[in-house]
Every structure is written in C-alpha cells, then in structure tokens.
Design a protein around this motif. Structure first.
Motif, short mmCIF file in Angstrom:
data_model
loop_
_atom_site.label_atom_id
_atom_site.label_comp_id
_atom_site.label_asym_id
_atom_site.label_seq_id
_atom_site.Cartn_x
_atom_site.Cartn_y
_atom_site.Cartn_z
N GLY A 66 -10.26 38.35 20.61
CA GLY A 66 -11.22 37.31 20.22
C GLY A 66 -10.76 35.99 20.81
N ARG A 67 -11.64 35.27 21.42
CA ARG A 67 -11.26 34.05 22.12
C ARG A 67 -10.76 32.95 21.20
NH1 ARG A 67 -15.79 33.74 27.01
NH2 ARG A 67 -15.66 35.96 27.54
N GLU A 68 -11.04 33.06 19.92
CA GLU A 68 -10.57 32.05 18.97
C GLU A 68 -9.06 32.12 18.77
OE1 GLU A 68 -11.89 35.64 16.48
OE2 GLU A 68 -12.46 34.61 18.34
N TYR A 69 -8.42 33.20 19.25
CA TYR A 69 -6.98 33.35 19.05
C TYR A 69 -6.15 32.76 20.19
CZ TYR A 69 -8.35 36.55 15.34
OH TYR A 69 -8.91 37.10 14.22
N ALA A 70 -6.79 32.27 21.23
CA ALA A 70 -6.07 31.75 22.39
C ALA A 70 -6.40 30.28 22.63
CB ALA A 70 -6.42 32.57 23.63
N PRO A 71 -5.45 29.52 23.20
CA PRO A 71 -5.72 28.10 23.47
C PRO A 71 -6.62 27.86 24.66
CG PRO A 71 -3.53 28.69 24.24
CD PRO A 71 -4.07 29.90 23.52
N LEU A 72 -6.79 28.90 25.52
CA LEU A 72 -7.63 28.78 26.70
C LEU A 72 -8.51 30.01 26.82
CD1 LEU A 72 -5.01 27.55 29.34
CD2 LEU A 72 -6.84 26.17 28.34
N PRO A 73 -9.73 29.86 27.34
CA PRO A 73 -10.57 31.04 27.58
C PRO A 73 -10.03 31.87 28.74
CG PRO A 73 -11.65 29.06 28.39
CD PRO A 73 -10.44 28.60 27.64
N PRO A 74 -10.38 33.15 28.81
CA PRO A 74 -9.83 34.04 29.85
C PRO A 74 -10.04 33.54 31.28
CG PRO A 74 -10.96 35.32 28.17
CD PRO A 74 -11.25 33.89 27.86
N ARG A 75 -11.25 33.08 31.58
CA ARG A 75 -11.51 32.62 32.95
C ARG A 75 -10.66 31.41 33.30
NH1 ARG A 75 -15.49 34.61 36.05
NH2 ARG A 75 -17.01 36.04 35.11
N ALA A 76 -10.41 30.54 32.32
CA ALA A 76 -9.57 29.37 32.57
C ALA A 76 -8.13 29.78 32.88
CB ALA A 76 -9.61 28.44 31.37
N ILE A 77 -7.64 30.79 32.17
CA ILE A 77 -6.29 31.28 32.42
C ILE A 77 -6.16 31.80 33.85
CG2 ILE A 77 -4.67 33.15 31.85
CD1 ILE A 77 -5.44 32.75 28.94
N LEU A 78 -7.12 32.62 34.26
CA LEU A 78 -7.09 33.14 35.62
C LEU A 78 -7.20 32.02 36.65
CD1 LEU A 78 -9.35 36.32 35.29
CD2 LEU A 78 -6.86 36.23 35.49
N GLY A 79 -8.16 31.14 36.47
CA GLY A 79 -8.39 30.06 37.44
C GLY A 79 -7.23 29.10 37.55
N ILE A 80 -6.73 28.64 36.40
CA ILE A 80 -5.67 27.62 36.40
C ILE A 80 -4.35 28.17 36.94
CG2 ILE A 80 -4.21 26.19 34.92
CD1 ILE A 80 -6.66 25.81 33.10
N PHE A 81 -3.90 29.29 36.38
CA PHE A 81 -2.56 29.75 36.72
C PHE A 81 -2.49 30.43 38.09
CE2 PHE A 81 -2.38 29.43 32.04
CZ PHE A 81 -1.34 28.50 31.97
N ILE A 82 -3.53 31.10 38.50
CA ILE A 82 -3.52 31.67 39.85
C ILE A 82 -3.57 30.55 40.89
CG2 ILE A 82 -4.86 33.01 41.51
CD1 ILE A 82 -5.55 34.95 39.28
N THR A 83 -4.37 29.53 40.65
CA THR A 83 -4.42 28.39 41.56
C THR A 83 -3.07 27.70 41.66
OG1 THR A 83 -6.78 28.00 41.10
CG2 THR A 83 -5.52 26.17 42.03
N CYS A 84 -2.42 27.51 40.51
CA CYS A 84 -1.10 26.88 40.51
C CYS A 84 -0.09 27.71 41.28
CB CYS A 84 -0.62 26.68 39.07
SG CYS A 84 -1.49 25.37 38.17
N ASP A 85 -0.14 29.03 41.12
CA ASP A 85 0.79 29.90 41.85
C ASP A 85 0.54 29.83 43.36
OD1 ASP A 85 2.36 30.79 39.82
OD2 ASP A 85 1.49 32.80 39.70
N VAL A 86 -0.73 29.78 43.74
CA VAL A 86 -1.05 29.70 45.18
C VAL A 86 -0.51 28.41 45.78
CG1 VAL A 86 -2.93 29.45 46.83
CG2 VAL A 86 -3.06 31.21 45.06
N VAL A 87 -0.73 27.28 45.09
CA VAL A 87 -0.24 25.99 45.58
C VAL A 87 1.29 26.00 45.67
CG1 VAL A 87 -0.03 23.53 45.03
CG2 VAL A 87 -2.22 24.70 44.72
N ALA A 88 1.95 26.51 44.62
CA ALA A 88 3.41 26.55 44.61
C ALA A 88 3.95 27.43 45.72
CB ALA A 88 3.90 27.04 43.25
N THR A 89 3.30 28.56 45.95
CA THR A 89 3.79 29.50 46.95
C THR A 89 3.59 28.96 48.36
OG1 THR A 89 3.31 31.35 45.48
CG2 THR A 89 3.60 31.85 47.82
#
Length: 295
Positions: free
Chosen positions: A123-146
C-alpha cells in the motif's frame, strides 16, 4: 633525476612498452589470476541461474540482473587478460573498471524495482515515496554518479599514459562515488521506513525474503562505501594497492548480493502475495507461482 617511474612496476613482468601501455601498473598490483577466474565462474553461473529464473517466473522487471552479471563476467575477463598478458595496458584497465563499476548499478536498479513492487503490494501509504518516484529518482542518480565515475577513471588512464598528474581526474571519480554513497543512503532510509511501517499492512510477505533483500542491499552499499574510501585515500595508497581489499570489499559483497537473489528470487518468494500487482500502470508479475508467505 631517477628514471624509475613513480608507482608499481612488477619486477617479474617487464613492461611491453606498447603504444597503449602506461609506465606503471595502474592497479597498484598485478591482478590475481585466481580471483579473476573465480569471479568469471561465479558470475557466469549466476547469469545462467538468473536467465532460467527470469524465463520461469517471467519477472521481466528483474532482467537488469542479467545485464549486471554479464557485465561482471566481461569486466573480470579483461582483468584476467591484464593479469596474464599485459597488466600495464591502459585500455584493459579502463574496460575492466568500466564493466565492474557499472555492473552494480543494474543490481541496484533491480533492488529499486523490488522495493517499488513491495510498496504497491503493501500500500502506497506505507512508503515516503511512490513507486515511480523511487525508480525515477534513484536510477537517475545512479546513472549520473556512474557517468561521473567512468569519466574520472578514463581520465586517470589518460593521465597515466601521458605521464601527467592524475589528481584532478581522481577528484572527479571521488565526486561521483560520494554522490552515489549519499543517494544510496537516502534509499536505505526509504527501504527501512517502508519495511517498518509495512508491519501494519495486511499483505504478509516472507520475512526471509525481506531479510535477503536487506542483506543484498547492504552488500551493494558496502561495496560503494569501499570504493569511496579507496578513492578518498588516493591513488597508489594502501587500499588501492592491496588486492585483498578489492577481493573482500568489491568482489565478495557483489557475489553475496547476486546469489542472495538467486535463491531468494522475487519470482518464487513474492509469488501469490504480489500476483497482478503493478509498478505504476505496468504489470510486474505475470506468472509468479505459488509464492511463499511469512508465518
């Protein structure tokens, strides 16, 4: 002035002095044949296992594990070539560094995706971020860092080839690693937050699978922290010139993470509890099997 180059030169392996050879061995040591061969064998077996599991469970969202294990195999093949044929080769150093450094990004992406699936299940109420935001934010950050890390590593190779000071390229590499360590720490907060609050969810996912997820995530984070510490200490210093640290803190944690997901594969362990769930609007489990739920 002494003509001896500053850095490691293997007395048992004369420098071929080819057009693509540095005056020293950039690794800081001659890479171990045994470690490279073991890595190739383990990651190749993991590649086959994940291919089988992907086709069996049709968990297409987890296909980044195949990319990561393939890259590990390629990286260690070039490390083996460096060990046996030419440890002074700059292109081989850069290629093995590229594949071994980039591969964990795909394992991280698989972890981000599993957590996104769990958030939809709980249930999305149990997380601080929605699923799509997690994928978008952290994958983008990993790409930039790499990309930053690869640019730094390539410039280090160029500097050594030209006999120039590699300090500035090392700072570029350090910046990429520091950013990656920070963003992954933020992801760990998201993961802990989600698992803690999800105790109240009606969806009951296997505790052993969640434990494996946490262990695999911490293993990848340990490896990233090692890379940061190694780079912060500087080239030709203790961490970067002793392969035992590479073996224990780069190779071993990634093996733990890959094989944790080989046994605790989400297709077999999330199963019925997540069947028909989605990441955003896309189906993630088409045929998940019976699943295993916590008691």
């Amino acid at each position: 002035m002494s003509s001896v180059p500053h850095g490691y030169v293997d007395p048992n392996f004369p420098n071929p002095m080819g057009p693509n050879d540095a005056t020293i061995i950039i690794y800081g040591y001659r890479p171990s044949l045994a470690l490279a061969a073991l890595a190739i064998a383990l990651f190749f077996l993991a590649l086959l296992a994940h291919l089988y599991l992907l086709l069996r469970h049709r968990t297409w969202y987890f296909s980044t594990m195949l990319v990561g294990t393939t890259m590990e195999v390629v990286g260690y093949v070039f490390r083996l070539l460096s060990s046996q044929q030419d440890p002074y080769s700059v292109p081989w150093f850069v290629v093995q560094y590229f594949f071994i450094v980039v591969a964990p990004v795909f394992f991280s992406a698989a972890i981000y995706t599993v957590v996104s699936v769990l958030i939809n299940a709980y249930g999305r109420e149990y997380a601080p971020l929605p699923p799509r935001a997690i994928l978008g934010i952290f994958i983008t950050c990993d790409v930039v860092a790499t990309i930053t890390q690869i640019a730094g590593a390539a410039l280090i190779g160029v500097a050594y080839s030209n006999g120039e000071d590699p300090t500035t390229p090392n700072h570029i590499l350090l910046a990429g690693l520091a950013f990656q360590v920070f963003t992954f720490a933020v992801f760990l907060v998201v993961l802990v937050w989600t698992l803690w609050r999800a105790r109240r969810s009606s969806v009951n996912v296997s505790r052993t699978f969640l434990g494996a997820l946490v262990v695999a995530t911490l293993a990848v984070y340990l490896r990233t922290c090692f890379r940061l510490a190694e780079t912060a200490q500087g080239l030709e210093h203790y961490l970067s010139t002793h392969e035992v640290f590479f073996g224990c803190l780069e190779f071993a944690p990634i093996v733990v993470s890959v094989y944790a997901f080989t046994y605790w594969h989400p297709g077999g362990w999330l199963g019925a509890s997540l069947k028909g769930r989605t990441i955003g609007d896309a189906d993630v489990l088409e045929d998940s099997g019976p699943g295993k739920l916590a008691p």
